[in-house]
Design a protein around this motif. Structure first.
Motif, PDB file in Angstrom:
ATOM      1  N   ILE A   1     -52.548 -27.194   7.137  1.00 51.87           N
ATOM      2  CA  ILE A   1     -51.808 -27.718   5.995  1.00 51.87           C
ATOM      3  C   ILE A   1     -51.837 -26.642   4.915  1.00 51.87           C
ATOM      4  CG2 ILE A   1     -51.632 -29.556   4.277  1.00 51.87           C
ATOM      5  CD1 ILE A   1     -53.303 -31.322   6.209  1.00 51.87           C
ATOM      6  N   ILE A   2     -50.706 -26.042   4.667  1.00 50.95           N
ATOM      7  CA  ILE A   2     -50.629 -24.868   3.787  1.00 50.95           C
ATOM      8  C   ILE A   2     -50.017 -25.270   2.447  1.00 50.95           C
ATOM      9  CG2 ILE A   2     -49.728 -22.523   3.529  1.00 50.95           C
ATOM     10  CD1 ILE A   2     -49.477 -22.468   6.623  1.00 50.95           C
TER      11      ILE A   2
ATOM     12  N   THR B   1     -55.603 -26.837   3.986  1.00 55.97           N
ATOM     13  CA  THR B   1     -56.533 -25.961   4.702  1.00 55.97           C
ATOM     14  C   THR B   1     -56.354 -24.501   4.306  1.00 55.97           C
ATOM     15  OG1 THR B   1     -54.980 -25.709   6.553  1.00 55.97           O
ATOM     16  CG2 THR B   1     -56.580 -27.520   6.682  1.00 55.97           C
ATOM     17  N   HIS B   2     -55.192 -24.143   3.790  1.00 56.24           N
ATOM     18  CA  HIS B   2     -54.888 -22.776   3.377  1.00 56.24           C
ATOM     19  C   HIS B   2     -54.069 -22.816   2.093  1.00 56.24           C
ATOM     20  CE1 HIS B   2     -55.579 -22.486   7.730  1.00 56.24           C
ATOM     21  NE2 HIS B   2     -55.868 -21.199   7.558  1.00 56.24           N
ATOM     22  N   GLY B   3     -54.152 -21.734   1.335  1.00 56.05           N
ATOM     23  CA  GLY B   3     -53.336 -21.590   0.137  1.00 56.05           C
ATOM     24  C   GLY B   3     -52.541 -20.308   0.194  1.00 56.05           C
TER      25      GLY B   3
ATOM     26  N   GLN C   1     -46.033 -14.847   4.311  1.00 50.90           N
ATOM     27  CA  GLN C   1     -47.447 -15.244   4.340  1.00 50.90           C
ATOM     28  C   GLN C   1     -47.653 -16.447   5.254  1.00 50.90           C
ATOM     29  OE1 GLN C   1     -49.663 -15.069   0.455  1.00 50.90           O
ATOM     30  NE2 GLN C   1     -47.617 -14.713  -0.413  1.00 50.90           N
ATOM     31  N   ILE C   2     -46.739 -17.386   5.230  1.00 48.14           N
ATOM     32  CA  ILE C   2     -46.839 -18.549   6.117  1.00 48.14           C
ATOM     33  C   ILE C   2     -46.691 -18.126   7.575  1.00 48.14           C
ATOM     34  CG2 ILE C   2     -45.650 -20.672   6.821  1.00 48.14           C
ATOM     35  CD1 ILE C   2     -45.012 -21.078   3.813  1.00 48.14           C
ATOM     36  N   ARG C   3     -45.721 -17.260   7.833  1.00 48.73           N
ATOM     37  CA  ARG C   3     -45.524 -16.790   9.207  1.00 48.73           C
ATOM     38  C   ARG C   3     -46.749 -16.060   9.732  1.00 48.73           C
ATOM     39  NH1 ARG C   3     -39.391 -14.362   8.458  1.00 48.73           N
ATOM     40  NH2 ARG C   3     -38.242 -16.342   8.804  1.00 48.73           N
ATOM     41  N   ALA C   4     -47.444 -15.351   8.845  1.00 53.15           N
ATOM     42  CA  ALA C   4     -48.651 -14.646   9.271  1.00 53.15           C
ATOM     43  C   ALA C   4     -49.788 -15.616   9.590  1.00 53.15           C
ATOM     44  CB  ALA C   4     -49.089 -13.667   8.176  1.00 53.15           C
ATOM     45  N   LEU C   5     -49.778 -16.779   8.939  1.00 51.63           N
ATOM     46  CA  LEU C   5     -50.827 -17.767   9.167  1.00 51.63           C
ATOM     47  C   LEU C   5     -50.595 -18.606  10.417  1.00 51.63           C
ATOM     48  CD1 LEU C   5     -51.386 -19.126   5.533  1.00 51.63           C
ATOM     49  CD2 LEU C   5     -53.058 -17.883   6.915  1.00 51.63           C
ATOM     50  N   VAL C   6     -49.330 -18.825  10.769  1.00 51.17           N
ATOM     51  CA  VAL C   6     -49.005 -19.746  11.867  1.00 51.17           C
ATOM     52  C   VAL C   6     -48.105 -19.040  12.871  1.00 51.17           C
ATOM     53  CG1 VAL C   6     -48.091 -22.007  12.493  1.00 51.17           C
ATOM     54  CG2 VAL C   6     -49.067 -21.658  10.213  1.00 51.17           C
ATOM     55  N   ASP C   7     -48.689 -18.662  13.995  1.00 49.34           N
ATOM     56  CA  ASP C   7     -47.875 -18.076  15.060  1.00 49.34           C
ATOM     57  C   ASP C   7     -48.096 -18.844  16.353  1.00 49.34           C
ATOM     58  OD1 ASP C   7     -50.405 -17.288  15.748  1.00 49.34           O
ATOM     59  OD2 ASP C   7     -49.919 -15.187  16.079  1.00 49.34           O
TER      60      ASP C   7
ATOM     61  N   VAL D   1     -35.017 -17.415  20.854  1.00 55.02           N
ATOM     62  CA  VAL D   1     -33.807 -16.797  21.386  1.00 55.02           C
ATOM     63  C   VAL D   1     -33.877 -15.288  21.190  1.00 55.02           C
ATOM     64  CG1 VAL D   1     -31.310 -16.631  21.117  1.00 55.02           C
ATOM     65  CG2 VAL D   1     -32.438 -18.857  20.969  1.00 55.02           C
ATOM     66  N   GLY D   2     -33.542 -14.544  22.232  1.00 62.01           N
ATOM     67  CA  GLY D   2     -33.568 -13.086  22.148  1.00 62.01           C
ATOM     68  C   GLY D   2     -34.949 -12.502  22.256  1.00 62.01           C
ATOM     69  N   GLY D   3     -35.931 -13.320  22.617  1.00 61.38           N
ATOM     70  CA  GLY D   3     -37.293 -12.812  22.758  1.00 61.38           C
ATOM     71  C   GLY D   3     -38.029 -12.657  21.453  1.00 61.38           C
ATOM     72  N   ALA D   4     -37.494 -13.198  20.361  1.00 57.28           N
ATOM     73  CA  ALA D   4     -38.147 -13.081  19.060  1.00 57.28           C
ATOM     74  C   ALA D   4     -39.463 -13.847  19.052  1.00 57.28           C
ATOM     75  CB  ALA D   4     -37.228 -13.623  17.965  1.00 57.28           C
ATOM     76  N   PRO D   5     -40.471 -13.338  18.328  1.00 63.29           N
ATOM     77  CA  PRO D   5     -41.739 -14.060  18.239  1.00 63.29           C
ATOM     78  C   PRO D   5     -41.560 -15.384  17.501  1.00 63.29           C
ATOM     79  CG  PRO D   5     -41.705 -12.237  16.692  1.00 63.29           C
ATOM     80  CD  PRO D   5     -40.495 -12.084  17.552  1.00 63.29           C
ATOM     81  N   VAL D   6     -42.394 -16.337  17.833  1.00 62.12           N
ATOM     82  CA  VAL D   6     -42.315 -17.649  17.203  1.00 62.12           C
ATOM     83  C   VAL D   6     -43.426 -17.763  16.157  1.00 62.12           C
ATOM     84  CG1 VAL D   6     -42.424 -20.143  17.558  1.00 62.12           C
ATOM     85  CG2 VAL D   6     -41.325 -18.676  19.263  1.00 62.12           C
ATOM     86  N   THR D   7     -43.022 -17.795  14.908  1.00 62.44           N
ATOM     87  CA  THR D   7     -43.957 -17.979  13.805  1.00 62.44           C
ATOM     88  C   THR D   7     -43.377 -19.023  12.845  1.00 62.44           C
ATOM     89  OG1 THR D   7     -42.949 -16.192  12.514  1.00 62.44           O
ATOM     90  CG2 THR D   7     -44.794 -15.598  13.950  1.00 62.44           C
ATOM     91  N   GLY D   8     -44.238 -19.569  12.001  1.00 57.42           N
ATOM     92  CA  GLY D   8     -43.790 -20.550  11.024  1.00 57.42           C
ATOM     93  C   GLY D   8     -44.288 -21.943  11.353  1.00 57.42           C
ATOM     94  N   VAL D   9     -44.123 -22.847  10.413  1.00 59.69           N
ATOM     95  CA  VAL D   9     -44.679 -24.198  10.531  1.00 59.69           C
ATOM     96  C   VAL D   9     -43.688 -25.150  11.188  1.00 59.69           C
ATOM     97  CG1 VAL D   9     -46.286 -23.996   8.610  1.00 59.69           C
ATOM     98  CG2 VAL D   9     -43.920 -24.686   8.164  1.00 59.69           C
ATOM     99  N   ASP D  10     -44.224 -26.263  11.641  1.00 58.69           N
ATOM    100  CA  ASP D  10     -43.376 -27.316  12.201  1.00 58.69           C
ATOM    101  C   ASP D  10     -42.564 -27.998  11.099  1.00 58.69           C
ATOM    102  OD1 ASP D  10     -44.291 -27.192  14.987  1.00 58.69           O
ATOM    103  OD2 ASP D  10     -46.199 -27.918  14.182  1.00 58.69           O
ATOM    104  N   TYR D  11     -43.180 -28.155   9.902  1.00 53.97           N
ATOM    105  CA  TYR D  11     -42.521 -28.829   8.780  1.00 53.97           C
ATOM    106  C   TYR D  11     -42.835 -28.095   7.476  1.00 53.97           C
ATOM    107  CZ  TYR D  11     -42.377 -32.652  12.157  1.00 53.97           C
ATOM    108  OH  TYR D  11     -42.169 -33.407  13.288  1.00 53.97           O
TER     109      TYR D  11
END
Length: 365
Positions: A192-193, A211-213, A224-230, A237-247
């Motif tokens: 929970i960011i 849990t994070h700020g 910063q969020i993408r770095a916290l949640v991968d 699509v296209g083989g891109a890495p999956v990062t970011g939150v569900d909501y």
């Protein structure tokens, strides 16, 4: 017999809020007169205070009080009952038309119409905005259930329907955002960011379940969020890495934050996995721009949440139970208290960002 009241009035001209003494009429068949214990001071009222208007207005839409009088068609509360007031009909599914507005003649001239107003020691409204509560609830801090808690926690529980183990980011950790964080904790979301501009506010958010700020003043919050949640085992699509939150929830309503929540959500992948959901919660002051191509390609969703998609008759008992069990710390969430005579000081403090959680008006017993 009329009921005397001291009421905050937004005049139809430039100038501070005024406190007018007036007599409230006896309730009509579906109306209720309530003596107020306390009222929340919602940030959304600043839009009304600073917006154009052609006539005076009455403000406030969340409170705790006691029923003084009721109309003969009101059956769900009795005189002497403790109640919560809100701006969302308590049983919207059971009514066909919006509850009628009430017009009050103001001392000195002018008429103000309203659905509900709670910046007053006594008020009158339609029964649809009055929710019965147990008599033993706290009479002050529960005032913010009718908007802040409902809007924030409801967006997590109902609009998004966050599930255990899903990841959440909340942009803006005022009263609504902190309530959203509490709702995410109750759903056992992880991580929970909290996202804001102050380390002090971010530390405060951890008291409610963050849990994070992420301090948005110290770099791009999306990155910063993408770095916290991968999601190292997934590809987009296209083989891109999956990062970011569900909501991701925007509890502010600024153009900047509204445009950050969709990029902060994880991408989907064809029919194998849906993309994340960005939820608009804060009242916006402007439109926003989206990368439509990214929304389509990564199957992300943008959803609005009005009043947390809540049904007050159903949800308020749950929120009050959270408080009774110590799961919703309303005493900590209410960070400032004012009397009605200090309403202009209260709204100035809110506008200047000096309210850490939620402020309330407290009325004399």
């Amino acid at each position: 017999m009329s009921t005397p009241a001291r009421v905050v009035v937004l005049p139809d001209h430039e100038g501070p809020l005024e406190i007018r003494e007036m007599d409230l009429p006896d309730p009509g068949p579906t109306q209720v007169v309530v003596r107020q214990f306390a009222s929340g001071i919602c940030h959304s009222q600043l839009h009304q205070i600073h917006g154009p208007r052609a006539k005076p207005a009455l403000l406030g839409h969340e409170s705790t009080g006691i029923v003084l009088k009721k109309g003969n068609a009101v059956t769900h509360v009795d005189e002497g009952d403790t109640v919560l007031l809100t701006w969302v009909p308590r049983d919207a599914a059971g009514i066909k038309d919006a509850p009628p507005r009430i017009s009050l003649e103001l001392p000195g001239g002018g008429v103000a119409s309203h659905a509900v107003f709670t910046w007053a020691d006594n008020t009158i409204t339609d029964h649809q905005f009055v929710v019965k509560a147990d008599d033993d609830i706290a009479k002050d801090v529960t005032a913010i259930v009718g908007c802040a808690v409902m809007t924030g926690a409801g967006a997590v529980l109902h609009t998004a329907d966050v599930q255990e183990g899903e990841s959440v980011a909340v942009f803006g950790v005022g009263g609504v955002g902190l309530s959203a964080i509490c709702g995410a904790r109750m759903r056992r979301a992880n991580p929970i960011i909290a996202v804001d501009l102050s380390d002090e506010k971010l530390a405060f958010a951890k008291r409610f379940g963050a849990t994070h700020g992420v301090n948005a003043s110290e770099g791009d919050p999306v990155e910063q969020i993408r770095a916290l949640v991968d999601h190292p085992n997934d590809l987009a699509v296209g083989g891109a890495p999956v990062t970011g939150v569900d909501y991701a929830f925007d509890c502010i309503g600024l153009k900047t934050t509204m445009e950050q929540i969709a990029p902060a959500c994880r991408p989907g992948h064809f029919g194998a996995r849906r993309g994340g959901m960005a939820v608009l919660v804060g009242i916006p002051g402007t439109n926003l721009e989206l990368n439509a191509g990214a929304m389509i390609m990564f199957e992300k969703q943008l959803r609005g949440s009005f009043g947390g998609s809540c049904c007050p008759d159903r949800d308020f008992p749950m929120f009050l139970d959270w408080h009774a069990r110590g799961e919703l710390d309303l005493e900590a969430l209410v960070t400032e208290r004012y009397c009605i005579d200090d309403i202009n000081e209260a709204t100035t403090a809110l506008e200047e960002g000096r309210i850490a959680g939620r402020s309330i008006l407290v009325f004399d017993d």
